[in-house]
Design a protein around this motif. Structure first.
Motif, short mmCIF file in Angstrom:
data_model
loop_
_atom_site.label_atom_id
_atom_site.label_comp_id
_atom_site.label_asym_id
_atom_site.label_seq_id
_atom_site.Cartn_x
_atom_site.Cartn_y
_atom_site.Cartn_z
N VAL A 60 0.96 -1.11 0.09
CA VAL A 60 0.05 0.00 0.19
C VAL A 60 0.89 1.31 0.09
O VAL A 60 1.80 1.32 0.85
N VAL A 61 0.78 2.19 -0.80
CA VAL A 61 1.46 3.36 -0.93
C VAL A 61 0.57 4.39 -0.95
O VAL A 61 -0.45 4.60 -1.61
N VAL A 62 0.93 5.51 -0.08
CA VAL A 62 0.08 6.64 0.34
C VAL A 62 1.04 7.72 0.15
O VAL A 62 2.18 8.10 0.79
N LEU A 63 0.46 8.72 -0.50
CA LEU A 63 1.37 9.85 -0.90
C LEU A 63 0.65 11.11 -0.88
O LEU A 63 -0.36 11.27 -1.37
N ARG A 64 1.31 11.92 0.01
CA ARG A 64 0.55 13.18 0.42
C ARG A 64 -0.94 12.93 0.72
O ARG A 64 -2.01 13.74 0.48
N GLY A 65 -0.94 12.08 1.64
CA GLY A 65 -2.36 11.78 2.46
C GLY A 65 -3.32 10.96 1.46
O GLY A 65 -4.33 10.97 1.83
N ARG A 66 -3.04 10.53 0.30
CA ARG A 66 -3.99 9.74 -0.55
C ARG A 66 -3.20 8.42 -0.96
O ARG A 66 -2.17 8.25 -1.22
N THR A 67 -4.22 7.33 -0.76
CA THR A 67 -3.71 5.89 -1.43
C THR A 67 -3.57 6.12 -2.68
O THR A 67 -4.52 6.46 -3.76
N VAL A 68 -2.37 5.83 -3.34
CA VAL A 68 -2.20 6.09 -4.87
C VAL A 68 -1.61 4.73 -5.48
O VAL A 68 -1.71 4.59 -6.69
N PHE A 69 -1.54 3.51 -4.77
CA PHE A 69 -1.25 2.19 -5.10
C PHE A 69 -1.52 1.14 -4.29
O PHE A 69 -1.11 1.40 -3.16
N GLU A 70 -2.01 0.04 -4.73
CA GLU A 70 -2.15 -1.00 -3.95
C GLU A 70 -1.93 -2.32 -4.86
O GLU A 70 -2.31 -2.49 -5.99
N PHE A 71 -1.46 -3.34 -4.27
CA PHE A 71 -1.02 -4.61 -4.70
C PHE A 71 -1.31 -5.55 -3.63
O PHE A 71 -0.72 -5.61 -2.40
N TYR A 72 -1.88 -6.89 -4.01
CA TYR A 72 -2.23 -7.91 -3.10
C TYR A 72 -2.49 -9.27 -4.13
O TYR A 72 -3.14 -9.54 -4.70
N ARG A 73 -1.08 -9.89 -3.81
CA ARG A 73 -0.93 -11.11 -4.71
C ARG A 73 -1.98 -12.14 -4.53
O ARG A 73 -2.31 -12.81 -5.41
N ASP A 74 -2.54 -12.02 -3.18
CA ASP A 74 -3.81 -13.10 -3.12
C ASP A 74 -5.09 -12.39 -3.23
O ASP A 74 -6.12 -13.30 -3.17
N GLY A 75 -5.22 -10.96 -3.94
CA GLY A 75 -6.49 -10.64 -4.04
C GLY A 75 -7.39 -10.19 -2.63
O GLY A 75 -8.49 -10.21 -2.94
N ALA A 76 -6.58 -10.23 -1.72
CA ALA A 76 -7.36 -10.16 -0.40
C ALA A 76 -6.89 -9.02 0.45
O ALA A 76 -6.20 -9.00 1.46
N PRO A 77 -7.44 -7.73 0.06
CA PRO A 77 -7.00 -6.69 1.05
C PRO A 77 -7.42 -6.76 2.10
O PRO A 77 -6.75 -5.98 3.08
N ALA A 78 -8.40 -7.05 2.71
CA ALA A 78 -8.80 -7.33 4.24
C ALA A 78 -8.09 -8.40 4.95
O ALA A 78 -8.30 -8.65 6.00
N ALA A 79 -7.25 -9.10 4.35
CA ALA A 79 -6.37 -10.36 5.07
C ALA A 79 -5.47 -9.66 6.20
O ALA A 79 -4.76 -8.67 5.82
N LEU A 80 -5.34 -10.40 7.09
CA LEU A 80 -4.48 -10.01 8.35
C LEU A 80 -3.05 -10.66 8.00
O LEU A 80 -3.15 -11.82 7.90
N ARG A 81 -2.12 -9.82 7.72
CA ARG A 81 -0.72 -10.27 7.66
C ARG A 81 0.18 -10.25 8.94
O ARG A 81 -0.11 -9.55 9.77
N ASP A 82 0.85 -11.19 9.12
CA ASP A 82 2.03 -11.47 10.18
C ASP A 82 2.77 -10.62 9.93
O ASP A 82 3.71 -10.78 9.16
N VAL A 83 2.79 -9.49 10.83
CA VAL A 83 3.79 -8.51 10.48
C VAL A 83 5.04 -8.66 11.48
O VAL A 83 6.02 -7.55 11.19
N HIS A 84 5.36 -9.50 12.31
CA HIS A 84 6.49 -9.84 12.83
C HIS A 84 6.77 -8.80 13.72
O HIS A 84 6.09 -8.38 14.48
#
Length: 337
Positions: A60-84
């Protein structure tokens, strides 16, 4: 579905304003003209990730307070990711909140002032001088033999009972065992479980999806970006000071020289990337390629997750992507205005 197709990505951008209004995201929506420029600036990035950066799972890329790019290999933006170990930076934010509320008197408060029953666990007199600040800066002085930064955290009482190899504050040593110690201190100071305090102070105000705590911290990539945006905005969110500004500024600047496993200077559980800018870049980093990268000169936040292994850590694809193609795309986007 392994990748958002271009048409679906455009559709997502087209409804971004409505989605953000419903979800309470701080950053603003995008106009149709902005969406066209975003797509042009980031053209080919998703294909590069898909074809050549197989370790990278989401961005997820946020530039000047706005989301400008998203990528989800699994097509699941709502998925919880293990952030370690990105969890350390989230914990730092909660400590800042507690300090601002007066629940922790100051960062120089001795740990034993909050946890007096631990005094009997460690006979080294230097343990009595360990402060909350020492925990945040990984300079408590406990003996650590974990150059990869992957040792199990263990129980806080066991962590406190370890021998000290240096005086508190004298040197940096990346120490996973300080996380349960600091968590226990925070729970004592706030009088509630850590997850409940997080829900009240971060999850609800920033409208995170409910995190998972079953196997470390699980967050949406979007919520990782929100945490970065909160610190970029000096602790402000929705017109409210969530984390004290002075704490955020101190947390995101050099507090000591740092060291392994990232080999960068260290703040308060955030890594600092030295530069000639008035405010340095800083980042949260988790094993195997989990990052929140904050670059104040461009008002830029990038969150990325990866499959986690020693091989992915060695290849470093996510960080290469962040500092290479994504950074260049953000610069192109700003140049188009």
């Amino acid at each position: 579905m392994r990748l958002f197709c271009a048409c679906f990505f455009s559709l997502l951008l087209g409804i971004a304003s409505l989605t953000q209004a419903q979800s309470g995201v701080e950053w603003r929506g995008s106009s149709p003209a902005e969406q066209v420029l975003d797509a042009a600036a980031f053209k080919g990035v998703a294909a590069t990730i898909t074809e050549h950066l197989g370790d990278v799972e989401s961005v997820v890329v946020v530039l000047r307070g706005r989301t400008v790019f998203e990528f989800y290999r699994d097509g699941a933006p709502a998925a919880l990711r293990d952030v370690h170990s990105v969890a350390k930076s989230a914990l730092s934010a909660l400590v800042g909140v507690a300090v601002g509320q007066g629940r922790i008197g100051s960062l120089d408060q001795p740990v034993l002032a909050l946890m007096p029953e631990w005094a009997a666990l460690n006979s080294d007199p230097r343990a009595a001088s360990i402060t909350v600040r020492h925990l945040l800066t990984m300079s408590a002085g406990f003996e650590v033999t974990d150059p990869t930064g992957t040792a199990a955290a263990g129980k806080p009482q066991d962590a406190w009972a370890r021998p000290l190899s240096s005086a508190p504050g004298a040197s940096f040593a990346y120490d996973n065992a300080l996380v349960p110690v600091l968590s226990a201190v925070l729970e004592r100071a706030t009088g509630m479980p850590l997850a409940e305090y997080a829900r009240q102070q971060l999850v609800t105000p920033l409208m995170f999806a409910e995190p998972s705590y079953s196997r470390g911290l699980g967050l949406r990539t979007l919520d990782m970006a929100k945490l970065g945006q909160l610190f970029l905005q000096n602790g402000m969110w929705g017109g409210k000071q969530i984390v004290p500004q002075a704490y955020v500024m101190a947390a995101s600047r050099l507090q000591n020289a740092g060291g392994l496993p990232v080999s960068l200077p260290y703040g308060y559980m955030w890594w600092v990337v030295p530069s000639g800018a008035p405010r340095h870049a800083f980042m949260a980093a988790g094993f195997g390629g989990q990052f929140i990268w904050v670059y104040p000169p461009l008002d830029l936040v990038i969150a990325a997750t990866s499959t986690a292994s020693f091989n992915t850590a060695r290849r470093g694809q996510a960080l290469q992507l962040i500092r290479g193609q994504l950074f260049a795309a953000a610069q192109r986007r700003l140049a188009s205005e």
